[in-house]
Design a protein around this motif. Sequence first.
Motif, PDB file in Angstrom:
ATOM      1  N   VAL A   1      14.775 -16.248 -85.771  1.00  0.00           N
ATOM      2  CA  VAL A   1      13.325 -16.442 -85.619  1.00  0.00           C
ATOM      3  C   VAL A   1      12.486 -15.185 -85.775  1.00  0.00           C
ATOM      4  CG1 VAL A   1      13.728 -18.406 -84.081  1.00  0.00           C
ATOM      5  CG2 VAL A   1      13.407 -16.136 -83.089  1.00  0.00           C
ATOM      6  N   TYR A   2      13.077 -13.991 -85.741  1.00  0.00           N
ATOM      7  CA  TYR A   2      12.251 -12.784 -85.632  1.00  0.00           C
ATOM      8  C   TYR A   2      11.446 -12.526 -86.907  1.00  0.00           C
ATOM      9  CZ  TYR A   2      15.081  -9.830 -88.719  1.00  0.00           C
ATOM     10  OH  TYR A   2      15.688  -9.271 -89.822  1.00  0.00           O
ATOM     11  N   PRO A   3      10.181 -12.084 -86.758  1.00  0.00           N
ATOM     12  CA  PRO A   3       9.404 -11.619 -87.909  1.00  0.00           C
ATOM     13  C   PRO A   3       9.668 -10.134 -88.141  1.00  0.00           C
ATOM     14  CG  PRO A   3       8.001 -11.684 -85.986  1.00  0.00           C
ATOM     15  CD  PRO A   3       9.368 -12.169 -85.531  1.00  0.00           C
ATOM     16  N   ALA A   4       9.293  -9.652 -89.294  1.00  0.00           N
ATOM     17  CA  ALA A   4       9.543  -8.247 -89.627  1.00  0.00           C
ATOM     18  C   ALA A   4       8.794  -7.302 -88.699  1.00  0.00           C
ATOM     19  CB  ALA A   4       9.150  -7.979 -91.070  1.00  0.00           C
ATOM     20  N   THR A   5       7.699  -7.778 -88.118  1.00  0.00           N
ATOM     21  CA  THR A   5       6.887  -6.919 -87.254  1.00  0.00           C
ATOM     22  C   THR A   5       7.378  -6.911 -85.808  1.00  0.00           C
ATOM     23  OG1 THR A   5       5.367  -8.786 -86.898  1.00  0.00           O
ATOM     24  CG2 THR A   5       4.823  -7.224 -88.646  1.00  0.00           C
ATOM     25  N   TRP A   6       8.404  -7.710 -85.493  1.00  0.00           N
ATOM     26  CA  TRP A   6       8.889  -7.773 -84.108  1.00  0.00           C
ATOM     27  C   TRP A   6      10.416  -7.873 -84.129  1.00  0.00           C
ATOM     28  CZ3 TRP A   6       5.936  -6.596 -80.088  1.00  0.00           C
ATOM     29  CH2 TRP A   6       6.407  -6.850 -78.800  1.00  0.00           C
ATOM     30  N   LYS A   7      11.043  -6.776 -84.525  1.00  0.00           N
ATOM     31  CA  LYS A   7      12.499  -6.735 -84.672  1.00  0.00           C
ATOM     32  C   LYS A   7      13.110  -6.031 -83.472  1.00  0.00           C
ATOM     33  CE  LYS A   7      14.216  -4.217 -88.018  1.00  0.00           C
ATOM     34  NZ  LYS A   7      14.672  -3.801 -89.344  1.00  0.00           N
ATOM     35  N   THR A   8      13.966  -6.729 -82.754  1.00  0.00           N
ATOM     36  CA  THR A   8      14.601  -6.152 -81.576  1.00  0.00           C
ATOM     37  C   THR A   8      15.725  -5.200 -81.993  1.00  0.00           C
ATOM     38  OG1 THR A   8      16.186  -7.978 -81.364  1.00  0.00           O
ATOM     39  CG2 THR A   8      14.063  -8.197 -80.214  1.00  0.00           C
ATOM     40  N   LEU A   9      16.170  -4.387 -81.054  1.00  0.00           N
ATOM     41  CA  LEU A   9      17.209  -3.409 -81.370  1.00  0.00           C
ATOM     42  C   LEU A   9      18.545  -4.058 -81.726  1.00  0.00           C
ATOM     43  CD1 LEU A   9      17.701  -0.440 -81.748  1.00  0.00           C
ATOM     44  CD2 LEU A   9      18.270  -0.235 -79.331  1.00  0.00           C
TER      45      LEU A   9
ATOM     46  N   LEU B   1      13.686  -0.521 -80.148  1.00  0.00           N
ATOM     47  CA  LEU B   1      14.046  -0.413 -78.740  1.00  0.00           C
ATOM     48  C   LEU B   1      12.868  -0.798 -77.854  1.00  0.00           C
ATOM     49  CD1 LEU B   1      16.041   0.406 -76.532  1.00  0.00           C
ATOM     50  CD2 LEU B   1      15.300   2.785 -76.822  1.00  0.00           C
ATOM     51  N   SER B   2      11.678  -0.351 -78.231  1.00  0.00           N
ATOM     52  CA  SER B   2      10.482  -0.719 -77.481  1.00  0.00           C
ATOM     53  C   SER B   2      10.244  -2.230 -77.530  1.00  0.00           C
ATOM     54  CB  SER B   2       9.264   0.022 -78.043  1.00  0.00           C
ATOM     55  OG  SER B   2       8.074  -0.398 -77.422  1.00  0.00           O
ATOM     56  N   VAL B   3      10.461  -2.832 -78.699  1.00  0.00           N
ATOM     57  CA  VAL B   3      10.300  -4.286 -78.839  1.00  0.00           C
ATOM     58  C   VAL B   3      11.295  -5.014 -77.946  1.00  0.00           C
ATOM     59  CG1 VAL B   3      10.673  -6.200 -80.443  1.00  0.00           C
ATOM     60  CG2 VAL B   3       9.289  -4.244 -81.140  1.00  0.00           C
ATOM     61  N   SER B   4      12.532  -4.534 -77.911  1.00  0.00           N
ATOM     62  CA  SER B   4      13.548  -5.168 -77.056  1.00  0.00           C
ATOM     63  C   SER B   4      13.149  -5.113 -75.592  1.00  0.00           C
ATOM     64  CB  SER B   4      14.905  -4.489 -77.253  1.00  0.00           C
ATOM     65  OG  SER B   4      15.468  -4.818 -78.495  1.00  0.00           O
ATOM     66  N   LEU B   5      12.664  -3.963 -75.160  1.00  0.00           N
ATOM     67  CA  LEU B   5      12.284  -3.801 -73.755  1.00  0.00           C
ATOM     68  C   LEU B   5      11.083  -4.680 -73.420  1.00  0.00           C
ATOM     69  CD1 LEU B   5      12.952  -2.339 -71.147  1.00  0.00           C
ATOM     70  CD2 LEU B   5      11.450  -0.476 -71.868  1.00  0.00           C
ATOM     71  N   GLN B   6      10.082  -4.688 -74.285  1.00  0.00           N
ATOM     72  CA  GLN B   6       8.909  -5.536 -74.041  1.00  0.00           C
ATOM     73  C   GLN B   6       9.303  -7.013 -74.004  1.00  0.00           C
ATOM     74  OE1 GLN B   6       5.239  -4.470 -76.370  1.00  0.00           O
ATOM     75  NE2 GLN B   6       6.574  -2.882 -77.196  1.00  0.00           N
ATOM     76  N   THR B   7      10.133  -7.426 -74.952  1.00  0.00           N
ATOM     77  CA  THR B   7      10.568  -8.826 -74.999  1.00  0.00           C
ATOM     78  C   THR B   7      11.335  -9.199 -73.745  1.00  0.00           C
ATOM     79  OG1 THR B   7      10.698  -8.737 -77.417  1.00  0.00           O
ATOM     80  CG2 THR B   7      11.882 -10.522 -76.319  1.00  0.00           C
ATOM     81  N   ALA B   8      12.236  -8.309 -73.310  1.00  0.00           N
ATOM     82  CA  ALA B   8      13.046  -8.600 -72.133  1.00  0.00           C
ATOM     83  C   ALA B   8      12.195  -8.720 -70.881  1.00  0.00           C
ATOM     84  CB  ALA B   8      14.102  -7.513 -71.954  1.00  0.00           C
TER      85      ALA B   8
ATOM     86  N   THR C   1      24.344   2.680 -77.937  1.00  0.00           N
ATOM     87  CA  THR C   1      24.380   3.525 -76.738  1.00  0.00           C
ATOM     88  C   THR C   1      22.994   3.642 -76.116  1.00  0.00           C
ATOM     89  OG1 THR C   1      26.212   4.795 -77.689  1.00  0.00           O
ATOM     90  CG2 THR C   1      25.027   5.783 -75.839  1.00  0.00           C
ATOM     91  N   ALA C   2      21.972   3.830 -76.958  1.00  0.00           N
ATOM     92  CA  ALA C   2      20.603   3.893 -76.443  1.00  0.00           C
ATOM     93  C   ALA C   2      20.215   2.576 -75.776  1.00  0.00           C
ATOM     94  CB  ALA C   2      19.636   4.204 -77.587  1.00  0.00           C
ATOM     95  N   LEU C   3      20.625   1.459 -76.363  1.00  0.00           N
ATOM     96  CA  LEU C   3      20.349   0.145 -75.770  1.00  0.00           C
ATOM     97  C   LEU C   3      21.025  -0.002 -74.412  1.00  0.00           C
ATOM     98  CD1 LEU C   3      19.121  -2.721 -76.163  1.00  0.00           C
ATOM     99  CD2 LEU C   3      21.296  -3.370 -77.224  1.00  0.00           C
ATOM    100  N   LEU C   4      22.267   0.456 -74.319  1.00  0.00           N
ATOM    101  CA  LEU C   4      22.992   0.399 -73.047  1.00  0.00           C
ATOM    102  C   LEU C   4      22.294   1.227 -71.972  1.00  0.00           C
ATOM    103  CD1 LEU C   4      26.683   0.739 -74.298  1.00  0.00           C
ATOM    104  CD2 LEU C   4      25.659  -1.279 -73.247  1.00  0.00           C
ATOM    105  N   VAL C   5      21.879   2.422 -72.334  1.00  0.00           N
ATOM    106  CA  VAL C   5      21.237   3.314 -71.359  1.00  0.00           C
ATOM    107  C   VAL C   5      19.933   2.717 -70.853  1.00  0.00           C
ATOM    108  CG1 VAL C   5      20.152   5.570 -71.054  1.00  0.00           C
ATOM    109  CG2 VAL C   5      22.337   5.405 -72.243  1.00  0.00           C
TER     110      VAL C   5
ATOM    111  N   ALA D   1      18.235 -11.716 -66.150  1.00  0.00           N
ATOM    112  CA  ALA D   1      17.429 -12.168 -67.279  1.00  0.00           C
ATOM    113  C   ALA D   1      17.111 -11.017 -68.231  1.00  0.00           C
ATOM    114  CB  ALA D   1      16.140 -12.816 -66.774  1.00  0.00           C
ATOM    115  N   VAL D   2      16.738  -9.869 -67.677  1.00  0.00           N
ATOM    116  CA  VAL D   2      16.415  -8.707 -68.511  1.00  0.00           C
ATOM    117  C   VAL D   2      17.645  -8.230 -69.269  1.00  0.00           C
ATOM    118  CG1 VAL D   2      15.758  -6.272 -68.445  1.00  0.00           C
ATOM    119  CG2 VAL D   2      14.435  -7.953 -67.149  1.00  0.00           C
ATOM    120  N   ALA D   3      18.794  -8.150 -68.594  1.00  0.00           N
ATOM    121  CA  ALA D   3      20.017  -7.678 -69.247  1.00  0.00           C
ATOM    122  C   ALA D   3      20.436  -8.600 -70.379  1.00  0.00           C
ATOM    123  CB  ALA D   3      21.136  -7.566 -68.209  1.00  0.00           C
TER     124      ALA D   3
END
Length: 251
Positions: free
Chosen positions: A199-207, A51-58, A228-232, A185-187
Amino acid sequence: MFAVVVTVVFVAPIATVVAAGFAGSWTGPLPSNLGFAHFNRALSGDNVASLSVSLQTALIAGAIALVLGTWAALTAREAPGPMRRLVDAVFHIPIALPSVAIGLGLLIAFNSRPLLLGGTKWIVIVAHTVLVMAFAFSSVSAALERLDPAYEQAAESLGASRFRVLRTVTLPLLLPALGAAAGLAVALSMGELGATVMVYPATWKTLPVTIFGLSDRGQVFSAAACTTALLVVTLLALLILGRIRGRAAVR
């Protein structure tokens, strides 16, 4: 009829996902053995890291896409007609192509020196930037079309340079559109899956990748809790960007 369609197509699937996150089992018409076990797992360990990776990436991809999309929209506005149409077509290519094709293309293009991004987080960020940049470009371009040129002309007639007109007149007038473009863009980045899987590496897996893996292994309730956590988190990010956009519109 509209309310019925929205309920069936939009509200019901989301409500089902949220309910499944609380369910211990679902063998009848309604879930049973409700609890927070799946949410506890969704907000711990690898899942919260994803989840943190998804937020940082977005946030990173959204910021880059907003800057480049705005720059391109401003440049295309001053370009001749054929060049403007070419720029518009180039920026909308990612929308016309499957995201899997974009991911595969980036994986091949950036898998050797001098731009060796494969196996790093940056290839994921580049993929998301490419996919959401078209929406930032479109939002800013549409706002520029509605912008009254009299404001810029008045500033230029008073001796302001082009850069000062851009900084003090054009960009402040575009702030609401920029806020909307950033939110979109973020959504879109938060929910992107097709190109990321390529393309994702094992160290940077999005939710979304984690959710796909859980559902593929049959862990549907855990996948629902993560969704649900991703939606929130996505809604919270959009609310924050919406408040910034609202304040910009008032100014």
